[in-house]
Each structure stands twice: as C-alpha cells, then as structure tokens.
Design a protein around this motif. Sequence first.
Motif, short mmCIF file in Angstrom:
data_model
loop_
_atom_site.label_atom_id
_atom_site.label_comp_id
_atom_site.label_asym_id
_atom_site.label_seq_id
_atom_site.Cartn_x
_atom_site.Cartn_y
_atom_site.Cartn_z
N ILE A 27 8.14 -51.78 -23.96
CA ILE A 27 7.00 -50.86 -23.94
C ILE A 27 6.96 -50.07 -25.24
O ILE A 27 7.87 -49.30 -25.54
CB ILE A 27 7.07 -49.88 -22.76
N ARG A 28 5.94 -50.30 -26.00
CA ARG A 28 5.66 -49.45 -27.14
C ARG A 28 4.38 -48.66 -26.87
O ARG A 28 4.25 -47.52 -27.27
CB ARG A 28 5.52 -50.28 -28.41
N ARG A 29 3.44 -49.33 -26.21
CA ARG A 29 2.17 -48.68 -25.85
C ARG A 29 1.91 -48.93 -24.37
O ARG A 29 1.90 -50.05 -23.92
CB ARG A 29 1.03 -49.18 -26.70
N LEU A 30 1.72 -47.86 -23.65
CA LEU A 30 1.49 -47.91 -22.21
C LEU A 30 0.07 -47.43 -21.93
O LEU A 30 -0.32 -46.34 -22.35
CB LEU A 30 2.52 -47.02 -21.52
N PHE A 31 -0.69 -48.26 -21.24
CA PHE A 31 -2.08 -47.94 -20.92
C PHE A 31 -2.25 -47.85 -19.41
O PHE A 31 -1.55 -48.52 -18.66
CB PHE A 31 -3.01 -49.05 -21.43
N MET A 32 -3.22 -47.04 -19.00
CA MET A 32 -3.60 -46.99 -17.59
C MET A 32 -5.11 -47.01 -17.50
O MET A 32 -5.79 -46.21 -18.14
CB MET A 32 -3.06 -45.75 -16.90
N LEU A 33 -5.61 -47.94 -16.71
CA LEU A 33 -7.04 -48.10 -16.52
C LEU A 33 -7.52 -47.22 -15.38
O LEU A 33 -6.91 -47.19 -14.31
CB LEU A 33 -7.36 -49.57 -16.21
N LEU A 34 -8.61 -46.50 -15.62
CA LEU A 34 -9.21 -45.64 -14.61
C LEU A 34 -10.61 -46.17 -14.28
O LEU A 34 -11.54 -46.00 -15.07
CB LEU A 34 -9.28 -44.20 -15.11
N LEU A 35 -10.73 -46.81 -13.12
CA LEU A 35 -12.03 -47.34 -12.70
C LEU A 35 -12.68 -46.50 -11.62
O LEU A 35 -13.90 -46.46 -11.51
CB LEU A 35 -11.89 -48.77 -12.17
N ASP A 36 -11.86 -45.87 -10.77
CA ASP A 36 -12.42 -45.06 -9.70
C ASP A 36 -11.44 -43.95 -9.32
O ASP A 36 -10.36 -43.83 -9.89
CB ASP A 36 -12.81 -45.91 -8.48
N GLU A 37 -11.82 -43.15 -8.33
CA GLU A 37 -11.01 -42.00 -7.92
C GLU A 37 -9.62 -42.40 -7.43
O GLU A 37 -8.65 -41.67 -7.61
CB GLU A 37 -11.72 -41.20 -6.83
N LYS A 38 -9.50 -43.56 -6.82
CA LYS A 38 -8.20 -44.01 -6.31
C LYS A 38 -7.17 -44.12 -7.43
O LYS A 38 -5.99 -43.90 -7.21
CB LYS A 38 -8.33 -45.35 -5.60
N ASP A 39 -7.64 -44.47 -8.62
CA ASP A 39 -6.72 -44.61 -9.75
C ASP A 39 -6.02 -43.30 -10.07
O ASP A 39 -4.86 -43.29 -10.47
CB ASP A 39 -7.46 -45.14 -10.97
N PHE A 40 -6.71 -42.19 -9.91
CA PHE A 40 -6.12 -40.89 -10.21
C PHE A 40 -4.98 -40.54 -9.25
O PHE A 40 -4.08 -39.79 -9.61
CB PHE A 40 -7.19 -39.79 -10.20
N SER A 41 -5.00 -41.10 -8.04
CA SER A 41 -3.93 -40.82 -7.08
C SER A 41 -2.60 -41.41 -7.54
O SER A 41 -1.54 -41.01 -7.06
CB SER A 41 -4.30 -41.33 -5.69
N LEU A 42 -2.63 -42.37 -8.46
CA LEU A 42 -1.40 -42.96 -8.98
C LEU A 42 -0.72 -42.09 -10.04
O LEU A 42 0.46 -42.28 -10.35
CB LEU A 42 -1.68 -44.32 -9.61
N LEU A 43 -1.44 -41.15 -10.61
CA LEU A 43 -0.91 -40.37 -11.74
C LEU A 43 0.42 -39.68 -11.45
O LEU A 43 1.31 -39.71 -12.29
CB LEU A 43 -1.96 -39.39 -12.26
N PRO A 44 0.62 -39.05 -10.28
CA PRO A 44 1.94 -38.43 -10.02
C PRO A 44 3.08 -39.45 -10.04
O PRO A 44 4.17 -39.16 -10.54
CB PRO A 44 1.78 -37.81 -8.63
N TYR A 45 2.85 -40.65 -9.53
CA TYR A 45 3.88 -41.69 -9.56
C TYR A 45 4.14 -42.16 -10.98
O TYR A 45 5.29 -42.39 -11.37
CB TYR A 45 3.47 -42.88 -8.68
N ILE A 46 3.09 -42.28 -11.75
CA ILE A 46 3.22 -42.70 -13.15
C ILE A 46 4.04 -41.66 -13.91
O ILE A 46 4.91 -42.00 -14.71
CB ILE A 46 1.83 -42.89 -13.80
N GLN A 47 3.76 -40.39 -13.65
CA GLN A 47 4.50 -39.32 -14.32
C GLN A 47 5.99 -39.42 -14.01
O GLN A 47 6.83 -39.30 -14.89
CB GLN A 47 3.98 -37.95 -13.89
N LYS A 48 6.34 -39.65 -12.75
CA LYS A 48 7.75 -39.76 -12.36
C LYS A 48 8.42 -40.96 -13.02
O LYS A 48 9.57 -40.90 -13.44
CB LYS A 48 7.88 -39.87 -10.84
N LEU A 49 7.70 -42.08 -13.09
CA LEU A 49 8.28 -43.30 -13.65
C LEU A 49 8.57 -43.20 -15.15
O LEU A 49 9.57 -43.72 -15.63
CB LEU A 49 7.33 -44.49 -13.43
#
Length: 134
Positions: A27-49
């Motif tokens: 991993i040099r560049r990490l991207f996250m795609l945001l298509l709808d509101e459900k995607d934002f619910s993943l952000l806390p898990y992404i932060q922990k990871l």
Amino acid sequence: MKDKLQEVIKNTDSPVAIFVNRGYTRIRRLFMLLLDEKDFSLLPYIQKLFAENETVIHLCFLTPVPPSPHLEENMEKTVKATRLFTRDQALVNNRQINRPDSLLIVSYSSCIELTRDPSLFTSLPSLLVMNLPE
C-alpha cells in the motif's frame, strides 16, 4: 465474482472484508470510493484498520459530479474532522488508482454497482470489499 461475494456476505453476521488481489505489491496509495450513505458507515472501521500505520486514505466519488449534495457535504465534514482522510479526484479520472501499489476500499453495495460496468470494474486495482451487518 459477484456470486461468490454474495454467498460470503449473506452467511456472515459480523463485519466482513474480502481482498481481491490484482497484482498488489504494497500500500502506497489507499483509496475509498463513496457512492452512497452506506459507504460512510465504513469509515470508523477504516480508521481502526489504517490509523496506526499513518496511511492517508484518499476519498473519491465515482465521477467528478458528486452523487448528491448531501454526500458532498459528508465528505467535506469527514476530511475536516481528521488528517487520516483527504479528498481526491473522481475514480474515473484518477490515473494513480491503477498502480500496483494502490488499494481501493469499496463497500459491498458499491462493489455490486461497479460490476454493472465490466470495463470499469476490470480496470480497478486490488480491492478490499467491506460489508457491515445490517
């Protein structure tokens, strides 16, 4: 791939992540795609990871025009709230995303949406497909 993902997702009552390796090196560049509101619910898990290794996560929409003003507003709030996230170009315009050292995080629902365009889906880098139980 879609059928295999559905089987795993439907039979799991806890958060699930599936790694799709497409020549991943590191991993040099990490991207996250945001298509709808459900995607934002993943952000806390992404932060922990990824918080401990100080990787900046590049948030992006699929196209240059955000899907809705509300999603645009949520992205701006997220970027302002923490240094872990930054806003990046739209996925379709981003040349950095196709490198072997890039990883794209998508929610399961967004992944299903992306499979509707086979040429786009096959052009994506390695994926981390995540799902939270409802």
